[in-house]
Design a protein around this motif. Sequence first.
Motif, PDB file in Angstrom:
ATOM      1  N   LEU A 238       0.959  -1.244  -0.156  1.00  0.00           N
ATOM      2  CA  LEU A 238       0.044   0.000   0.088  1.00  0.00           C
ATOM      3  C   LEU A 238       0.857   1.203  -0.076  1.00  0.00           C
ATOM      4  O   LEU A 238       0.580   2.047  -0.944  1.00  0.00           O
ATOM      5  CB  LEU A 238      -0.801   0.096   1.156  1.00  0.00           C
ATOM      6  CG  LEU A 238      -1.758   1.141   1.434  1.00  0.00           C
ATOM      7  CD1 LEU A 238      -2.741   1.414   0.310  1.00  0.00           C
ATOM      8  CD2 LEU A 238      -2.575   1.139   2.576  1.00  0.00           C
ATOM      9  N   PHE A 239       1.859   1.373   0.817  1.00  0.00           N
ATOM     10  CA  PHE A 239       2.837   2.405   0.821  1.00  0.00           C
ATOM     11  C   PHE A 239       3.415   2.698  -0.406  1.00  0.00           C
ATOM     12  O   PHE A 239       3.715   3.639  -1.158  1.00  0.00           O
ATOM     13  CB  PHE A 239       4.011   2.309   1.964  1.00  0.00           C
ATOM     14  CG  PHE A 239       3.633   3.001   3.368  1.00  0.00           C
ATOM     15  CD1 PHE A 239       4.297   3.629   3.926  1.00  0.00           C
ATOM     16  CD2 PHE A 239       2.241   2.223   4.025  1.00  0.00           C
ATOM     17  CE1 PHE A 239       3.844   4.257   5.217  1.00  0.00           C
ATOM     18  CE2 PHE A 239       1.861   2.807   5.140  1.00  0.00           C
ATOM     19  CZ  PHE A 239       2.668   3.662   5.783  1.00  0.00           C
ATOM     20  N   ALA A 240       3.875   1.547  -1.225  1.00  0.00           N
ATOM     21  CA  ALA A 240       4.456   1.745  -2.338  1.00  0.00           C
ATOM     22  C   ALA A 240       3.423   2.281  -3.415  1.00  0.00           C
ATOM     23  O   ALA A 240       3.855   3.127  -4.594  1.00  0.00           O
ATOM     24  CB  ALA A 240       5.198   0.424  -2.712  1.00  0.00           C
ATOM     25  N   VAL A 241       2.215   1.742  -3.464  1.00  0.00           N
ATOM     26  CA  VAL A 241       1.275   2.275  -4.487  1.00  0.00           C
ATOM     27  C   VAL A 241       0.903   3.618  -4.211  1.00  0.00           C
ATOM     28  O   VAL A 241       1.018   4.546  -5.004  1.00  0.00           O
ATOM     29  CB  VAL A 241      -0.059   1.391  -4.352  1.00  0.00           C
ATOM     30  CG1 VAL A 241      -1.094   1.928  -5.103  1.00  0.00           C
ATOM     31  CG2 VAL A 241       0.347  -0.022  -4.752  1.00  0.00           C
ATOM     32  N   LEU A 242       0.818   4.040  -2.906  1.00  0.00           N
ATOM     33  CA  LEU A 242       0.579   5.451  -2.564  1.00  0.00           C
ATOM     34  C   LEU A 242       1.663   6.380  -2.959  1.00  0.00           C
ATOM     35  O   LEU A 242       1.454   7.341  -3.545  1.00  0.00           O
ATOM     36  CB  LEU A 242       0.270   5.710  -1.084  1.00  0.00           C
ATOM     37  CG  LEU A 242      -1.150   5.094  -0.503  1.00  0.00           C
ATOM     38  CD1 LEU A 242      -1.131   5.143   0.874  1.00  0.00           C
ATOM     39  CD2 LEU A 242      -2.253   5.655  -1.270  1.00  0.00           C
ATOM     40  N   GLY A 243       2.942   5.841  -2.779  1.00  0.00           N
ATOM     41  CA  GLY A 243       3.946   6.473  -3.352  1.00  0.00           C
ATOM     42  C   GLY A 243       4.096   6.833  -4.667  1.00  0.00           C
ATOM     43  O   GLY A 243       4.422   7.775  -5.186  1.00  0.00           O
ATOM     44  N   GLY A 244       3.817   5.698  -5.355  1.00  0.00           N
ATOM     45  CA  GLY A 244       3.752   5.745  -7.069  1.00  0.00           C
ATOM     46  C   GLY A 244       2.517   6.749  -7.292  1.00  0.00           C
ATOM     47  O   GLY A 244       2.842   7.654  -8.180  1.00  0.00           O
ATOM     48  N   VAL A 245       1.308   6.766  -6.782  1.00  0.00           N
ATOM     49  CA  VAL A 245       0.448   7.851  -6.974  1.00  0.00           C
ATOM     50  C   VAL A 245       1.019   9.362  -6.846  1.00  0.00           C
ATOM     51  O   VAL A 245       0.609  10.043  -7.477  1.00  0.00           O
ATOM     52  CB  VAL A 245      -1.005   7.509  -6.184  1.00  0.00           C
ATOM     53  CG1 VAL A 245      -1.945   8.653  -6.417  1.00  0.00           C
ATOM     54  CG2 VAL A 245      -1.660   5.961  -6.488  1.00  0.00           C
TER      55      VAL A 245
ATOM     56  N   LEU B  12      10.377   8.188   0.731  1.00  0.00           N
ATOM     57  CA  LEU B  12      10.346   7.194   1.789  1.00  0.00           C
ATOM     58  C   LEU B  12       9.520   6.187   1.743  1.00  0.00           C
ATOM     59  O   LEU B  12       9.734   4.904   2.371  1.00  0.00           O
ATOM     60  CB  LEU B  12      10.398   8.074   2.963  1.00  0.00           C
ATOM     61  CG  LEU B  12      11.445   9.136   3.091  1.00  0.00           C
ATOM     62  CD1 LEU B  12      11.388   9.850   4.512  1.00  0.00           C
ATOM     63  CD2 LEU B  12      12.919   8.412   3.313  1.00  0.00           C
ATOM     64  N   MET B  13       8.360   6.366   1.083  1.00  0.00           N
ATOM     65  CA  MET B  13       7.478   5.231   0.930  1.00  0.00           C
ATOM     66  C   MET B  13       7.768   4.053   0.448  1.00  0.00           C
ATOM     67  O   MET B  13       7.090   3.062   0.322  1.00  0.00           O
ATOM     68  CB  MET B  13       6.006   6.000   0.322  1.00  0.00           C
ATOM     69  CG  MET B  13       5.416   7.085   1.220  1.00  0.00           C
ATOM     70  SD  MET B  13       4.023   7.727   0.575  1.00  0.00           S
ATOM     71  CE  MET B  13       3.015   6.720   1.388  1.00  0.00           C
ATOM     72  N   PHE B  14       8.790   4.161  -0.492  1.00  0.00           N
ATOM     73  CA  PHE B  14       9.217   2.873  -1.246  1.00  0.00           C
ATOM     74  C   PHE B  14      10.171   2.041  -0.353  1.00  0.00           C
ATOM     75  O   PHE B  14      10.355   0.989  -0.699  1.00  0.00           O
ATOM     76  CB  PHE B  14       9.870   3.151  -2.350  1.00  0.00           C
ATOM     77  CG  PHE B  14       8.755   3.941  -3.385  1.00  0.00           C
ATOM     78  CD1 PHE B  14       8.036   3.110  -4.138  1.00  0.00           C
ATOM     79  CD2 PHE B  14       8.880   5.161  -3.608  1.00  0.00           C
ATOM     80  CE1 PHE B  14       7.192   3.535  -5.028  1.00  0.00           C
ATOM     81  CE2 PHE B  14       8.093   5.845  -4.519  1.00  0.00           C
ATOM     82  CZ  PHE B  14       7.138   4.999  -5.444  1.00  0.00           C
TER      83      PHE B  14
END
Length: 165
Positions: A11-18, A66-68
């Motif tokens: 979820l963090f990686a997806v939000l970072g991507g968004v 940092l979310m990745f």
Amino acid sequence: MNAFLWRTADLFAVLGGVILLAIVAVTTTNTGAFILDRIAGLAGADVSGLPGYEDFVQLAISGAALMFFPFCQANRGHVSVDLFIDRMPRVVQRLVDRLWLGLTCAVAVFLAYWMVFGMLEARSDQVVTTVLGWSVWPFYAPGIASMLLWAAIALAQIFGELRHA
């Protein structure tokens, strides 16, 4: 617990991507406005760019980058050099791996700890962006959460391999 950590890292990686997509969209729009301004300048007109573009990009990238980290840790995607370790006995390999995971966990907690103080100081000083006037302190939250998740994943990997659920 491992499934929860894995899904949260996803979820963090997806939000970072968004967030990165939003940065790209804003950057593209601002670049387009710059080009249009040059063309319109030939006719005596002007097209303005997005006000506060730099403020938005600075705040957005501070959290998105940092979310990745948790996703990368969960997938063991960090850079490692195994030139000598691969030749060592399996017991030594596991020991060194656990030591590095412990160090990774400690570094992530250390960074989160100091980011909390930075956030509290930015809040008490009422720091705002120069153009948009946005408060800076709330933008520390994704980074702090990312550091804590990164530490939790490294800790889970010390006690047992984190597996995709």
